[in-house]
Design an enzyme around this catalytic site. Sequence first.
Site, mmCIF file in Angstrom:
data_model
loop_
_atom_site.group_PDB
_atom_site.id
_atom_site.type_symbol
_atom_site.label_atom_id
_atom_site.label_comp_id
_atom_site.label_asym_id
_atom_site.label_seq_id
_atom_site.Cartn_x
_atom_site.Cartn_y
_atom_site.Cartn_z
ATOM 1 N N ALA A 195 0.696 -1.104 0.066
ATOM 2 C CA ALA A 195 0.164 0.142 -0.039
ATOM 3 C C ALA A 195 1.018 1.159 -0.326
ATOM 4 C CB ALA A 195 -0.733 -0.051 1.372
ATOM 5 N N SER A 228 2.425 -2.288 4.255
ATOM 6 C CA SER A 228 2.737 -0.839 4.055
ATOM 7 C C SER A 228 3.833 -0.451 3.278
ATOM 8 C CB SER A 228 2.554 0.039 5.079
ATOM 9 O OG SER A 228 3.820 -0.237 6.169
ATOM 10 N N ASP A 229 4.030 0.585 2.564
ATOM 11 C CA ASP A 229 5.093 1.008 2.055
ATOM 12 C C ASP A 229 5.747 1.673 3.360
ATOM 13 O OD1 ASP A 229 7.445 2.107 0.773
ATOM 14 O OD2 ASP A 229 6.242 3.140 -0.810
ATOM 15 N N TRP A 230 7.494 1.794 3.473
ATOM 16 C CA TRP A 230 8.085 1.979 4.622
ATOM 17 C C TRP A 230 7.402 3.340 5.264
ATOM 18 C CZ3 TRP A 230 7.948 -2.660 3.163
ATOM 19 C CH2 TRP A 230 9.085 -3.426 3.670
#
Length: 827
Positions: A195, A228-230
Amino acid sequence: MTISTATTEERSLLAALPVEQKVRLLTGADSWRTHGADALGLRPMIMSDGPAGVRGITMDERKPAGSLPCPSALGATWDSELVYELGTALGIEARSKGVDVLLAPTLNLVRTPLGGRGFEFFSEDPELTARLAVSYVRGVQSAGVAATIKHYVGNDSETERWNYDARITEQVLRELYLVPFEACVREAGAALVMAAYNSVNGSPMTEHERLLREVLKDEWGFTGVVTSDWDANRSTVASAVGGLDLAMPGPNPFWGQALAEAVSRGAVAEELIDDKVLRLLRLARRVGALTTSPSGSPGAASPGTPVLADPSLLRRAAAASFVLLRNARDVLPLDLAVIRSVAVIGPNAALPVIQGGGSAGVFPVSVSTVADALPEALAGQAAVTVTAGCRTWTAVPAPAARSLTDPVSGEPGVRLEFRAADGTLLAEEHRTTTVLAWWGDGLPAGIGWGETGSIALLTRFRADTDGPYAIGAAGVGRLALTVDGEVLVDARTPVPADPVETMTRPGEVRGTVHLTAGQEVTVGLGFYPADDVQGPLAVRLGIAASPDEDTMLDEAVAAAAAADAAVVVVGSAGSTESEGYDRDTLNLPGRQNELIQRVTAVNDRVVVVVNSGMPVLMPWADRAAAVIQAWLPGQAMGYAVTDVLLGLAEPGGRLPVTVPASESDTPVLHAVPDGGVLNYDEGLLVGYRGYDASGATPLFPFGHGLGYTGWAYESVVADAPALAPGEDLRLAVTVRNTGPRPGREIVQAYVAGPWQGAGRPVRVLGAFGCAAAAAGEAARVVLQVPARVFAVYDTEAGGWIWPRGDFTIEVGRSSRDLRLSATVMLG
């Protein structure tokens, strides 16, 4: 996927965990690892960035990776089988390094050619992207490694990427931006979806219940993990309810204990947590991180000797991606019967840009340059001169390792020291590069953002020419440069806007010294990291000869005038294309346009090789005898370019993006949010679709690419004169090689139909395939146009509809070179 569909064994695993431990599994342990659970026989899973290599968990030249052509180059191959082969090689390398999850591929579309991360995208077209991405995912996962399709969704540019709200209609989402994601879920069984940072239509993607739960999980049947993206997750209840399964990296203040408390007070149902844990456990079983028995000992990640991608594969793939845009008078391949001298010119001849900046970067095993490879291949056949012609770098390039000596060990390279605030030596290392970065691992205690310790680099530098040398130090914080113990510069640099810029584009301090050939000086760099900074910790020392640029241009022109042919290698500078920021212009950096114009004025056999991941303006295109788009081709660049120049390999690529004649022709240029909102006002008219709708003529159209032979299109036959709604169409296309040598042709089929109208494209790519034939021979290519290409998404109906009427299928060499057609009726 809900608890009701769990197996007996999975129910048993869940029953063994209290809520706090379940939530712990859903939050990263650190930058690149998930948590393990001994009671379940679950070990931590290790993740690594891709997509053009497998970096592992550290940025370390001592742990190199195979450096593949960038994804836009893979898009230019139009070759699903080759992409599968490369994906398999990536999976094998990842497995050999103990990596379970590869954070790749990127499925966003090239909405604007200025996109800083465009090199990481396959194409401007959803169908081309989908076909290649499916092959990539299948290849990676065939090696037992999980692929992560990203960045879901609307993450097509970098400016304000953490916060902008992409306003995209449902129809445009369905017909363009969701297409590759849906294909990879339904057809390739992608294990993870990442995401994105941005919002879409008012909701952050990590919280987007409509797109994560309703579309991805319920409609498409995605059974994997949404990560999640970081640091993209910035909520507790909203993200948990919205469909996020794993918050990376850890610790994440919004999940962990905060999520456990949300469950205890009833704000998040425990059934939702169970569903997330089940998805994670199934991922673990898929990659071998979960033992068969909950009471068994957890398996350990077992990195051994890395199995790097085969260099011959990378060389072949790079050549297959090169697009021959122009070849006047058949100047290519070079005819060594008449060419006895070649001038190799351009800043990227000796300092190529083989990969884009940001999380996609790796330390390659080696780098092949045109300045080295072409003279080697022509030894004894033609004289070769090499000159840069101009400078493009904005940050001083790293010096060649052979010019550096570690003052302690005497080996080539540098001495790296970590010191406490009082100067006490905490640790030291010998390193072979002056470009260093740490993303969560490898630093002693007391060294890092907000810490009081410092990092020092020491080296002996040997000059190879007389003249001025620029010495630069880059990093976020205070930087002190010394030469032979004398302070050259001592200053602070600012904190960048995007965290990844701490690695890709940190501030630089710079000074100049005059050296003579053979002179050695001791260069020292002290780095004192800034406070309150996010992102990887990075520092870089650059040393480069810095002669007068007018003199450089004059030398290049003289070399070209004296040679039978000139190969001019131009393109992006080291920091031009990167995650974290978009480009400002499509112009080549520095004085490269001037260089090409002056060289073409004195030599009529000039081959321009463009080393960029995205299109650039080419005001000189009609003056060059040949133009090759070489992308960011990975470690094999020099060898692959040489193979193509000498005819040992055919430039097999076709454009996956449109090359504009001017910036004003581009359907979408600057994707800059206004008040935090990024409107996709162009709707469906992205890339070649926008050019067709406006009537603008691109410099080189989508799908264009020449080769070293000619092709005649002889026939196209549809397998049926009529289609039922929801039915695929099969086409048989016959082409003939009319040239003097074997060749490869990409046959492209475009669909035009009764769905045309305001805001609708004139035609869309429906299918493509590869033909190979010897001189004079014919080849038959069977194409399958998916049923969805004939449909439109009806927002009011909430689904796909198939307009009745006649559809025209046009077949040819590009979106603007269509040579055959067939008509089918949908009814």
